[in-house]
Design a protein around this motif. Structure first.
Motif, PDB file in Angstrom:
ATOM      1  N   ARG A  80     -20.496  45.457  25.536  1.00  0.00           N
ATOM      2  CA  ARG A  80     -20.704  44.113  24.977  1.00  0.00           C
ATOM      3  C   ARG A  80     -19.833  43.928  23.739  1.00  0.00           C
ATOM      4  NH1 ARG A  80     -25.952  42.177  26.831  1.00  0.00           N
ATOM      5  NH2 ARG A  80     -26.646  43.763  28.277  1.00  0.00           N
ATOM      6  N   GLU A  81     -19.769  44.981  22.907  1.00  0.00           N
ATOM      7  CA  GLU A  81     -18.937  44.889  21.690  1.00  0.00           C
ATOM      8  C   GLU A  81     -17.478  44.669  22.054  1.00  0.00           C
ATOM      9  OE1 GLU A  81     -19.676  48.427  19.400  1.00  0.00           O
ATOM     10  OE2 GLU A  81     -21.810  47.894  19.280  1.00  0.00           O
ATOM     11  N   ARG A  82     -17.008  45.425  23.060  1.00  0.00           N
ATOM     12  CA  ARG A  82     -15.613  45.287  23.478  1.00  0.00           C
ATOM     13  C   ARG A  82     -15.331  43.873  23.998  1.00  0.00           C
ATOM     14  NH1 ARG A  82     -13.964  50.938  26.465  1.00  0.00           N
ATOM     15  NH2 ARG A  82     -14.090  52.170  24.590  1.00  0.00           N
ATOM     16  N   LEU A  83     -16.272  43.371  24.770  1.00  0.00           N
ATOM     17  CA  LEU A  83     -16.075  42.036  25.328  1.00  0.00           C
ATOM     18  C   LEU A  83     -16.059  40.990  24.214  1.00  0.00           C
ATOM     19  CD1 LEU A  83     -15.763  40.593  28.090  1.00  0.00           C
ATOM     20  CD2 LEU A  83     -18.168  40.018  27.913  1.00  0.00           C
ATOM     21  N   ASP A  84     -16.961  41.138  23.229  1.00  0.00           N
ATOM     22  CA  ASP A  84     -16.983  40.190  22.102  1.00  0.00           C
ATOM     23  C   ASP A  84     -15.662  40.214  21.350  1.00  0.00           C
ATOM     24  OD1 ASP A  84     -19.439  39.268  22.656  1.00  0.00           O
ATOM     25  OD2 ASP A  84     -20.512  40.566  21.233  1.00  0.00           O
ATOM     26  N   GLN A  85     -15.155  41.444  21.158  1.00  0.00           N
ATOM     27  CA  GLN A  85     -13.875  41.619  20.460  1.00  0.00           C
ATOM     28  C   GLN A  85     -12.742  40.911  21.228  1.00  0.00           C
ATOM     29  OE1 GLN A  85     -13.362  45.839  19.786  1.00  0.00           O
ATOM     30  NE2 GLN A  85     -11.189  45.548  19.372  1.00  0.00           N
ATOM     31  N   GLU A  86     -12.747  41.099  22.559  1.00  0.00           N
ATOM     32  CA  GLU A  86     -11.720  40.463  23.393  1.00  0.00           C
ATOM     33  C   GLU A  86     -11.847  38.944  23.356  1.00  0.00           C
ATOM     34  OE1 GLU A  86      -9.185  41.773  24.671  1.00  0.00           O
ATOM     35  OE2 GLU A  86      -9.636  43.909  24.762  1.00  0.00           O
ATOM     36  N   LEU A  87     -13.078  38.477  23.408  1.00  0.00           N
ATOM     37  CA  LEU A  87     -13.295  37.028  23.383  1.00  0.00           C
ATOM     38  C   LEU A  87     -12.788  36.421  22.082  1.00  0.00           C
ATOM     39  CD1 LEU A  87     -16.755  36.044  24.899  1.00  0.00           C
ATOM     40  CD2 LEU A  87     -14.623  34.772  25.075  1.00  0.00           C
ATOM     41  N   GLY A  88     -13.019  37.144  20.974  1.00  0.00           N
ATOM     42  CA  GLY A  88     -12.548  36.690  19.663  1.00  0.00           C
ATOM     43  C   GLY A  88     -11.038  36.558  19.671  1.00  0.00           C
ATOM     44  N   GLN A  89     -10.368  37.581  20.236  1.00  0.00           N
ATOM     45  CA  GLN A  89      -8.907  37.540  20.258  1.00  0.00           C
ATOM     46  C   GLN A  89      -8.391  36.415  21.161  1.00  0.00           C
ATOM     47  OE1 GLN A  89      -5.641  39.966  21.994  1.00  0.00           O
ATOM     48  NE2 GLN A  89      -6.193  41.321  20.303  1.00  0.00           N
ATOM     49  N   PHE A  90      -9.088  36.211  22.269  1.00  0.00           N
ATOM     50  CA  PHE A  90      -8.718  35.157  23.219  1.00  0.00           C
ATOM     51  C   PHE A  90      -8.780  33.785  22.527  1.00  0.00           C
ATOM     52  CE2 PHE A  90     -10.210  32.327  26.818  1.00  0.00           C
ATOM     53  CZ  PHE A  90      -9.007  32.301  27.485  1.00  0.00           C
ATOM     54  N   ARG A  91      -9.862  33.565  21.789  1.00  0.00           N
ATOM     55  CA  ARG A  91     -10.008  32.268  21.092  1.00  0.00           C
ATOM     56  C   ARG A  91      -8.909  32.107  20.040  1.00  0.00           C
ATOM     57  NH1 ARG A  91     -15.980  33.374  20.892  1.00  0.00           N
ATOM     58  NH2 ARG A  91     -16.736  32.460  22.833  1.00  0.00           N
ATOM     59  N   ASP A  92      -8.590  33.219  19.385  1.00  0.00           N
ATOM     60  CA  ASP A  92      -7.547  33.189  18.362  1.00  0.00           C
ATOM     61  C   ASP A  92      -6.192  32.822  18.987  1.00  0.00           C
ATOM     62  OD1 ASP A  92      -6.472  33.827  15.702  1.00  0.00           O
ATOM     63  OD2 ASP A  92      -5.450  35.443  16.791  1.00  0.00           O
ATOM     64  N   LEU A 131      -8.766  43.539  30.167  1.00  0.00           N
ATOM     65  CA  LEU A 131      -9.985  43.098  30.853  1.00  0.00           C
ATOM     66  C   LEU A 131     -10.125  43.786  32.203  1.00  0.00           C
ATOM     67  CD1 LEU A 131     -10.617  39.304  30.265  1.00  0.00           C
ATOM     68  CD2 LEU A 131     -11.416  41.263  28.982  1.00  0.00           C
ATOM     69  N   ARG A 132      -8.967  43.961  32.897  1.00  0.00           N
ATOM     70  CA  ARG A 132      -8.995  44.671  34.190  1.00  0.00           C
ATOM     71  C   ARG A 132      -9.526  46.081  33.978  1.00  0.00           C
ATOM     72  NH1 ARG A 132      -4.558  41.966  36.869  1.00  0.00           N
ATOM     73  NH2 ARG A 132      -5.574  39.977  37.272  1.00  0.00           N
ATOM     74  N   ALA A 133      -9.029  46.735  32.909  1.00  0.00           N
ATOM     75  CA  ALA A 133      -9.454  48.105  32.627  1.00  0.00           C
ATOM     76  C   ALA A 133     -10.963  48.135  32.363  1.00  0.00           C
ATOM     77  CB  ALA A 133      -8.685  48.652  31.432  1.00  0.00           C
ATOM     78  N   LEU A 134     -11.432  47.137  31.634  1.00  0.00           N
ATOM     79  CA  LEU A 134     -12.862  47.057  31.314  1.00  0.00           C
ATOM     80  C   LEU A 134     -13.665  46.864  32.597  1.00  0.00           C
ATOM     81  CD1 LEU A 134     -14.568  47.087  28.722  1.00  0.00           C
ATOM     82  CD2 LEU A 134     -14.404  44.613  28.659  1.00  0.00           C
ATOM     83  N   THR A 135     -13.168  45.991  33.478  1.00  0.00           N
ATOM     84  CA  THR A 135     -13.856  45.736  34.751  1.00  0.00           C
ATOM     85  C   THR A 135     -13.918  47.024  35.567  1.00  0.00           C
ATOM     86  OG1 THR A 135     -12.834  43.554  34.722  1.00  0.00           O
ATOM     87  CG2 THR A 135     -13.895  44.202  36.768  1.00  0.00           C
ATOM     88  N   GLN A 136     -12.775  47.735  35.632  1.00  0.00           N
ATOM     89  CA  GLN A 136     -12.745  48.954  36.440  1.00  0.00           C
ATOM     90  C   GLN A 136     -13.676  50.016  35.871  1.00  0.00           C
ATOM     91  OE1 GLN A 136      -8.571  49.750  36.654  1.00  0.00           O
ATOM     92  NE2 GLN A 136      -8.292  48.193  38.229  1.00  0.00           N
ATOM     93  N   SER A 137     -13.766  50.092  34.554  1.00  0.00           N
ATOM     94  CA  SER A 137     -14.640  51.121  33.995  1.00  0.00           C
ATOM     95  C   SER A 137     -16.113  50.760  34.190  1.00  0.00           C
ATOM     96  CB  SER A 137     -14.320  51.344  32.514  1.00  0.00           C
ATOM     97  OG  SER A 137     -14.362  50.126  31.840  1.00  0.00           O
TER      98      SER A 137
END
Ligand SMILES: [Zn+2]
Ligand SMILES: [Zn+2]
Length: 386
Positions: A315-327, A374-380
């Protein structure tokens, strides 16, 4: 996507009356294609000329529908010189799918109300059969043509001429061309059966697959808002229209297959015509917007999976990615604003133009790398989901 999920029992039980002419026509041509055509081939054989004529006319008709009826007139994704429009109108008419004026009116409604059984002319939610051919066999209220959708096309004299003389055109091309070729080659029956009947039946089903298969079988990389799917196998049969999920997400783009390796001969034809100076103003959706759509969908899917149960670190990783995406999106919007504010004059400045393009490329690259993560996150997540 069940056959009757959106229909009231009342509507399902009371089918509108048959369109007798269409039912008889489709019945006879399809029957001939699976009986007389193979019978004649086995007993008498077909000349090479008849096969070649059938293939050429199939290609001309099919590509006139995808390039002309669909991408040029229904979606206005590029502009074409009159000789190109004339050829597309003639061979598109030969494909016997109604006039451009009627076809485009229905197609625009299909996009606006896709999957709505009350409004989409060939909604897949009614049934696969209905989306493929059934919608033309009965007087469905959704098949009514709303010409207010295509007022812009009235300015194109070729469109209106083709609409006015549609039936003479259909008969002249569908009978006249095979008969003329038969007279030249001496293979009358072969030409009528292959370049006439089989070519027409195949051409019909190839186009109908876009309404049936391309709303059923494939992937949805750009949008889950509707049933349209991407499928390379369907693209092979439909002159490149199998990337239907992309098309419904970005209908203003003249391309359906956006990658160089995707099979989209209609796009290639438009490009060749543009190089010859016969086509201009091809509209493309900016790469950034395409990547943004893909990523947004991947985020939604990941969130869905994480909600089903995942460790806090994910969840933390996804939040971090979402933050960067919005940026990244925020920065892209700033560049777009700057571009508008700078006006046309500033864009004549070579340095300013290059600087802006570099910035956009950098932001596109950021999205590309994020997609990889995100692909890496999905695969893991894979083993945990199993
Ligand atoms: Zn379309
Ligand atoms: Zn569609």
């Amino acid at each position: 996507m069940s056959a009757s999920s959106n229909r009231t029992p009342n509507a399902a039980s009371r089918k509108p009356p048959l369109v007798k002419s269409s039912a008889i026509f489709f019945g006879l041509t399809n029957l001939a294609a699976v009986t007389i055509v193979p019978y004649w081939g086995i007993v008498h054989g077909y000349s090479a000329a008849a096969w070649i004529a059938a293939a050429v006319l199939l290609t001309l008709g099919g590509m006139s529908i995808t390039t002309g009826y669909h991408r040029l007139w229904s979606h206005r994704t590029f502009k074409a010189a009159w000789p190109v429009r004339l050829v597309l109108a003639l061979f598109g008419g030969m494909a016997l799918q109604n006039s451009i004026y009627v076809w485009a009116a229905r197609h625009r409604i299909h996009h606006r109300h896709v999957d709505d059984v009350e409004r989409d002319p060939h909604s897949i939610k009614t049934s696969f059969w209905h989306a493929h051919i059934g919608w033309m066999l009965r007087h469905w209220p959704t098949s009514e043509v709303d010409f207010s959708q295509v007022r812009d096309l009235e300015k194109d004299p070729i469109v209106m001429w083709q609409h006015r003389y549609y039936w003479p055109l259909v008969w002249t091309t569908n009978l006249g061309i095979p008969l003329l070729l038969g007279w030249i080659t001496g293979d009358w029956i072969g030409m009528l059966l292959l370049a006439g009947v089989l070519r027409l039946v195949a051409s019909h089903h190839f186009t109908f697959f876009i309404n049936s298969l391309a709303h059923t079988w494939g992937r949805r990389p750009y949008s889950e808002d509707n049933t349209a799917v991407d499928n390379g196998a369907i693209a092979l049969l439909t002159w490149g229209e199998g990337y239907h999920n992309y098309h419904h997400a970005f209908q203003a783009d003249y391309r359906n297959g956006i990658r160089w390796w995707q099979y989209d001969p209609s796009k290639w034809l438009i490009n060749v015509l543009a190089w010859c100076g016969l086509v201009r103003d091809r509209k493309r959706v900016p790469n950034f917007r395409i990547r943004r759509a893909r990523l947004m969908l991947e985020f939604t899917r990941l969130q869905r999976r994480i909600e089903q149960g995942a460790p806090a670190t994910w969840r933390e990783r996804l939040d971090q990615e979402l933050g960067q995406f919005r940026d990244t999106i925020g920065q892209w919007q700033v560049v777009q604003r700057r571009r508008v504010e700078a006006g046309a004059d500033a864009l004549k400045d070579r340095w300013a133009r290059t600087e802006m393009r570099t910035r956009i490329k950098e932001l596109e690259y950021r999205l590309k790398m994020q997609q990889k993560r995100l692909r890496a996150l999905t695969q893991s997540l894979e083993p945990q989901a199993a």
